[in-house]
Design a protein around this motif. Structure first.
Motif, PDB file in Angstrom:
ATOM      1  N   ALA A 106       0.847  -1.197   0.000  1.00  8.42           N
ATOM      2  CA  ALA A 106       0.000   0.000   0.000  1.00  8.42           C
ATOM      3  C   ALA A 106       0.880   1.244   0.000  1.00  8.42           C
ATOM      4  CB  ALA A 106      -0.906   0.001   1.227  1.00  8.42           C
ATOM      5  N   SER A 107       0.493   2.239  -0.783  1.00 12.55           N
ATOM      6  CA  SER A 107       1.271   3.475  -0.869  1.00 12.55           C
ATOM      7  C   SER A 107       0.328   4.651  -1.090  1.00 12.55           C
ATOM      8  CB  SER A 107       2.290   3.397  -2.008  1.00 12.55           C
ATOM      9  OG  SER A 107       2.892   4.658  -2.219  1.00 12.55           O
ATOM     10  N   ASP A 108       0.141   5.451  -0.057  1.00 15.21           N
ATOM     11  CA  ASP A 108      -0.695   6.644  -0.197  1.00 15.21           C
ATOM     12  C   ASP A 108      -0.125   7.578  -1.265  1.00 15.21           C
ATOM     13  OD1 ASP A 108      -2.106   5.571   1.866  1.00 15.21           O
ATOM     14  OD2 ASP A 108      -1.596   7.100   3.343  1.00 15.21           O
ATOM     15  N   GLY A 109       1.220   7.691  -1.300  1.00  7.86           N
ATOM     16  CA  GLY A 109       1.866   8.609  -2.239  1.00  7.86           C
ATOM     17  C   GLY A 109       1.643   8.227  -3.686  1.00  7.86           C
ATOM     18  N   SER A 116      -3.952  11.851  -9.447  1.00 10.62           N
ATOM     19  CA  SER A 116      -3.579  13.154  -9.999  1.00 10.62           C
ATOM     20  C   SER A 116      -3.234  13.042 -11.475  1.00 10.62           C
ATOM     21  CB  SER A 116      -2.390  13.737  -9.222  1.00 10.62           C
ATOM     22  OG  SER A 116      -2.746  14.009  -7.884  1.00 10.62           O
ATOM     23  N   ALA A 117      -2.539  11.954 -11.854  1.00 11.75           N
ATOM     24  CA  ALA A 117      -2.177  11.754 -13.266  1.00 11.75           C
ATOM     25  C   ALA A 117      -3.417  11.590 -14.132  1.00 11.75           C
ATOM     26  CB  ALA A 117      -1.267  10.535 -13.398  1.00 11.75           C
ATOM     27  N   LEU A 118      -4.377  10.785 -13.688  1.00 10.61           N
ATOM     28  CA  LEU A 118      -5.594  10.592 -14.476  1.00 10.61           C
ATOM     29  C   LEU A 118      -6.368  11.899 -14.625  1.00 10.61           C
ATOM     30  CD1 LEU A 118      -7.070   7.177 -13.232  1.00 10.61           C
ATOM     31  CD2 LEU A 118      -5.495   7.617 -15.125  1.00 10.61           C
ATOM     32  N   GLY A 125      -3.689  18.465 -19.202  1.00 16.89           N
ATOM     33  CA  GLY A 125      -2.484  19.035 -18.614  1.00 16.89           C
ATOM     34  C   GLY A 125      -1.255  18.666 -19.423  1.00 16.89           C
ATOM     35  N   ASP A 126      -0.123  19.254 -19.060  1.00 13.44           N
ATOM     36  CA  ASP A 126       1.139  18.969 -19.744  1.00 13.44           C
ATOM     37  C   ASP A 126       1.468  17.487 -19.577  1.00 13.44           C
ATOM     38  OD1 ASP A 126       4.060  18.575 -20.050  1.00 13.44           O
ATOM     39  OD2 ASP A 126       4.097  20.736 -20.366  1.00 13.44           O
ATOM     40  N   PHE A 134       4.340  11.236 -12.024  1.00 16.36           N
ATOM     41  CA  PHE A 134       3.916   9.909 -11.601  1.00 16.36           C
ATOM     42  C   PHE A 134       5.121   8.967 -11.507  1.00 16.36           C
ATOM     43  CE2 PHE A 134       2.571   5.556 -12.456  1.00 16.36           C
ATOM     44  CZ  PHE A 134       1.755   5.367 -11.356  1.00 16.36           C
ATOM     45  N   GLU A 135       5.997   9.023 -12.491  1.00 14.51           N
ATOM     46  CA  GLU A 135       7.180   8.157 -12.465  1.00 14.51           C
ATOM     47  C   GLU A 135       8.045   8.475 -11.248  1.00 14.51           C
ATOM     48  OE1 GLU A 135       7.633   7.547 -17.313  1.00 14.51           O
ATOM     49  OE2 GLU A 135       8.671   9.179 -16.299  1.00 14.51           O
ATOM     50  N   PHE A 136       8.189   9.747 -10.906  1.00 10.96           N
ATOM     51  CA  PHE A 136       8.949  10.122  -9.720  1.00 10.96           C
ATOM     52  C   PHE A 136       8.324   9.525  -8.460  1.00 10.96           C
ATOM     53  CE2 PHE A 136      11.289  14.285 -11.091  1.00 10.96           C
ATOM     54  CZ  PHE A 136      12.076  13.543 -11.958  1.00 10.96           C
ATOM     55  N   ALA A 137       6.992   9.590  -8.352  1.00  9.64           N
ATOM     56  CA  ALA A 137       6.306   9.027  -7.183  1.00  9.64           C
ATOM     57  C   ALA A 137       6.549   7.519  -7.086  1.00  9.64           C
ATOM     58  CB  ALA A 137       4.814   9.318  -7.249  1.00  9.64           C
TER      59      ALA A 137
END
Length: 234
Positions: A106-109, A116-118, A125-126, A134-137
């Motif tokens: 499980a990951s809240d982040g 947010s991405a969707l 958006g950009d 998203f990749e950073f997260a």
């Protein structure tokens, strides 16, 4: 039986036996989890219509094995409408999540970054910023996101005018002046990324870094969603 309701999105589904699906969910409470949706493959039930990507669901599961049974599913909000490149990007986000996230983590982040991405893709958006964030997260959750502020060799702050080499599993190391012609990452771009700022230069740096850092996590099997971005041969 488990009466707990889980917040979930469908990442992927595939046929299972004659009448069922195995569905991979990304849940807020239990991370990535797979479940059998029995008897819905050839039906016109609400359950089948809900088992589509990009829709916030609530689900109930049962079973003690890693592969659960889907007991109940209901919609929390309407499906997010995506077309064209935004749809391809969302499919990439789904495939990346399904390939990389360990089952049961499980990951809240990452869940928040996923939603947010969707939403960003839905609102046009950009795309580059959306995918990189998203990749950073995802990389951060896997412990692979580097420190953009520190030269790890000398334990000194990244210098805006410096040029840096990235060493996997270690971090950024300043390149000596006599290697100025070699490929390096500009310190200014690294400091921008540390602040969450995506300039034209830091976008390029982020794209290269994400590609290299995700490669060992993805493995040798190509991502099917990437093929959607390739020019079609005529």
């Amino acid at each position: 039986m488990n009466d707990e309701w889980l917040n979930a999105y469908v990442l992927h589904r595939r046929p299972y036996r004659e009448t069922s699906y195995i569905v991979d969910f990304f849940t807020l409470e239990e991370g990535r989890i797979s479940a059998v949706a029995k008897g819905v493959k050839n039906s016109k039930s609400d359950k089948k219509s809900l088992l589509q990507p990009f829709q916030h669901l609530r689900i109930q599961l049962s079973g003690k094995s890693e592969l659960k049974n889907l007991r109940h599913v209901e919609s929390v909000s309407p499906s997010i409408s995506l077309v064209g490149t935004a749809l391809f990007c969302a499919m990439y986000v789904n495939e990346l999540s399904n390939r990389i996230l360990p089952a049961g983590l499980a990951s809240d982040g990452v869940y928040s970054a996923y939603e947010s991405a969707l939403n960003a893709l839905h609102l046009n958006g950009d795309i580059e910023i959306t995918l990189r964030e998203f990749e950073f997260a995802l990389l951060d959750e896997m412990g692979l996101l580097p420190d953009f502020t520190t030269d790890v060799e000398y334990e000194m702050p990244i210098e805006e005018k410096g040029s840096y080499h990235f060493q996997p599993d270690v971090g950024f190391i300043q390149m000596p002046d006599n290697m100025a012609g070699a490929r390096g990452f500009p310190g200014s771009a690294l400091l921008s990324l540390a602040q969450g700022e995506f300039t034209p230069l830091s976008k390029k740096v982020a794209k290269v870094l994400c590609r290299d850092l995700l490669k060992p996590l993805i493995g040798s099997k190509p991502l099917k969603s990437r093929e959607l971005f390739m020019p079609q041969k005529r």
